[in-house]
Design a protein around this motif. Structure first.
Motif, mmCIF file in Angstrom:
data_model
loop_
_atom_site.group_PDB
_atom_site.id
_atom_site.type_symbol
_atom_site.label_atom_id
_atom_site.label_comp_id
_atom_site.label_asym_id
_atom_site.label_seq_id
_atom_site.Cartn_x
_atom_site.Cartn_y
_atom_site.Cartn_z
ATOM 1 N N ARG A 264 0.835 -1.196 0.000
ATOM 2 C CA ARG A 264 0.000 0.000 0.000
ATOM 3 C C ARG A 264 0.871 1.249 0.000
ATOM 4 N N GLY A 265 1.953 1.224 0.788
ATOM 5 C CA GLY A 265 2.833 2.376 0.841
ATOM 6 C C GLY A 265 3.452 2.689 -0.509
ATOM 7 N N ARG A 266 3.878 1.638 -1.226
ATOM 8 C CA ARG A 266 4.469 1.861 -2.548
ATOM 9 C C ARG A 266 3.434 2.406 -3.520
ATOM 10 N N LEU A 267 2.207 1.869 -3.456
ATOM 11 C CA LEU A 267 1.145 2.343 -4.341
ATOM 12 C C LEU A 267 0.861 3.818 -4.115
ATOM 13 N N MET A 268 0.704 4.222 -2.867
ATOM 14 C CA MET A 268 0.347 5.603 -2.581
ATOM 15 C C MET A 268 1.517 6.548 -2.847
ATOM 16 N N ASP A 269 2.749 6.084 -2.623
ATOM 17 C CA ASP A 269 3.897 6.920 -2.971
ATOM 18 C C ASP A 269 3.935 7.189 -4.473
ATOM 19 N N ARG A 270 3.637 6.160 -5.256
ATOM 20 C CA ARG A 270 3.600 6.339 -6.706
ATOM 21 C C ARG A 270 2.469 7.282 -7.091
ATOM 22 N N ALA A 271 1.320 7.137 -6.441
ATOM 23 C CA ALA A 271 0.184 8.016 -6.734
ATOM 24 C C ALA A 271 0.524 9.469 -6.402
ATOM 25 N N LYS A 272 1.280 9.693 -5.327
ATOM 26 C CA LYS A 272 1.702 11.056 -4.989
ATOM 27 C C LYS A 272 2.571 11.639 -6.096
ATOM 28 N N ARG A 273 3.500 10.828 -6.614
ATOM 29 C CA ARG A 273 4.378 11.314 -7.686
ATOM 30 C C ARG A 273 3.577 11.625 -8.946
ATOM 31 N N VAL A 274 2.613 10.769 -9.262
ATOM 32 C CA VAL A 274 1.769 11.012 -10.429
ATOM 33 C C VAL A 274 0.983 12.309 -10.262
ATOM 34 N N ALA A 275 0.423 12.519 -9.069
ATOM 35 C CA ALA A 275 -0.338 13.743 -8.807
ATOM 36 C C ALA A 275 0.534 14.973 -8.989
ATOM 37 N N ALA A 276 1.765 14.920 -8.466
ATOM 38 C CA ALA A 276 2.682 16.057 -8.602
ATOM 39 C C ALA A 276 3.024 16.303 -10.068
ATOM 40 N N ALA A 277 3.235 15.220 -10.841
ATOM 41 C CA ALA A 277 3.560 15.377 -12.260
ATOM 42 C C ALA A 277 2.407 16.003 -13.027
ATOM 43 N N LEU A 278 1.176 15.618 -12.710
ATOM 44 C CA LEU A 278 0.014 16.179 -13.389
ATOM 45 C C LEU A 278 -0.149 17.661 -13.069
ATOM 46 N N VAL A 279 0.176 18.046 -11.835
ATOM 47 C CA VAL A 279 0.127 19.463 -11.465
ATOM 48 C C VAL A 279 1.183 20.243 -12.239
#
Length: 291
Positions: free
Chosen positions: A206-221
């Motif tokens: 779960r930690g790896r999934l959410m860390d990746r999701a955070k990076r994706v969110a930052a990239a989209l911003v």
């Protein structure tokens, strides 16, 4: 003389995972010693750093990130109905510019927003192509949001995104998840998507999934494709807003006709950095700039 207001963003350059594959500042120093910076072609658009000048003995840089479009050139027209083509030679195009300052100390980028120019995501892709290592410029969040984002004691529980699909695939963020999302939207002729990702289960996966999701969110911003990007941390009522919680400034710059005066733009970028020194110091640990 007339003036115009521009937004300014603050970012930290990172080459490769954890910044282990180089430094943007060293690349800028190398480029500044060339007669002309390398041009990178992406689709029908070329990107190039221009007017690159080091100062403070190579500790700081000023320059322009230029986007040159050679196809789909607009016409010149008036409200009276007159219209004519822009007379360009075969090797010429329409140029849009983003002015920037870069400081070797803490790899700090001060970047002028230009709605017709390039996003900071495109700036990162330029260095990625030159260095053959993924290069990103991470937006600097306000100190409280950054502490919550980085806290080892707090886990992200939900990530909420609202994104608009760019019609040009070259504007997709440089990660597989975003490309797949926009590919899906294109396949069903979708323009906008709203997504809520919730953490389920427990443990490292779960930690790896959410860390990746955070990076994706930052990239989209950073790519300019997201108009909502919020991360809800466990045990904290107020979510982190990756758009509203960024350190940003607004500057007023003298115009020469329709174009900002370059020297005045660089001066305004430096003043914006100095005015927000306290916010930047709180995140970067002080001494964020070399004057």
């Amino acid at each position: 003389m007339a003036t115009k207001k521009f937004k300014v963003g603050f970012f930290v350059g990172c080459v490769g995972a954890g910044g282990r594959d180089g430094r943007v500042s060293q690349t800028l120093l190398d480029l500044s010693q060339q007669l002309q910076c390398q041009s990178i072609v992406s689709g029908d658009v070329s990107y190039q750093i221009r007017e690159l000048i080091p100062f403070n003995n190579g500790a700081s840089f000023r320059g322009v990130f230029a986007k040159i479009r050679t196809t789909d050139i607009p016409h010149i027209g008036s409200t009276g109905g007159e219209e004519r083509e822009i007379d360009l030679d075969d090797d010429e195009g329409v140029i849009e510019k983003n002015h920037f300052l870069y400081y070797r100390q803490n790899e700090l980028l001060v970047y002028q927003s230009n709605g017709n120019g390039s996003t900071v995501e495109a700036f990162g892709r330029y260095f990625s192509d030159i260095l053959n290592h993924t290069t990103v410029f991470n937006a600097i969040l306000k100190a409280d949001a950054m502490r919550r984002m980085m806290s080892a004691d707090l886990e992200p529980r939900t990530i909420e995104l609202s994104v608009a699909r760019p019609t040009n695939p070259d504007l997709y963020p440089n990660d597989d998840w975003s490309s797949e999302l926009f590919g899906l939207m294109a396949g069903i002729d979708g323009f906008k998507a709203r997504i809520k990702i919730s953490a389920e289960g427990a443990g490292r996966s779960r930690g790896r999934l959410m860390d990746r999701a955070k990076r994706v969110a930052a990239a989209l911003v950073n790519s300019g494709n997201a108009n909502i990007a919020r991360i809800k941390m466990a045990g904290v009522e107020q979510p982190i807003d990756l758009i509203a919680d960024r350190v940003i400034a607004q500057v007023s710059v003298e115009m020469n006709g329709r174009y900002p005066v370059s020297d005045e733009m660089f001066r305004a970028l430096g003043e914006a950095k100095n005015q927000l020194a306290e916010d930047l110091d709180a995140v970067l640990g002080g001494q964020n700039a070399l004057d």
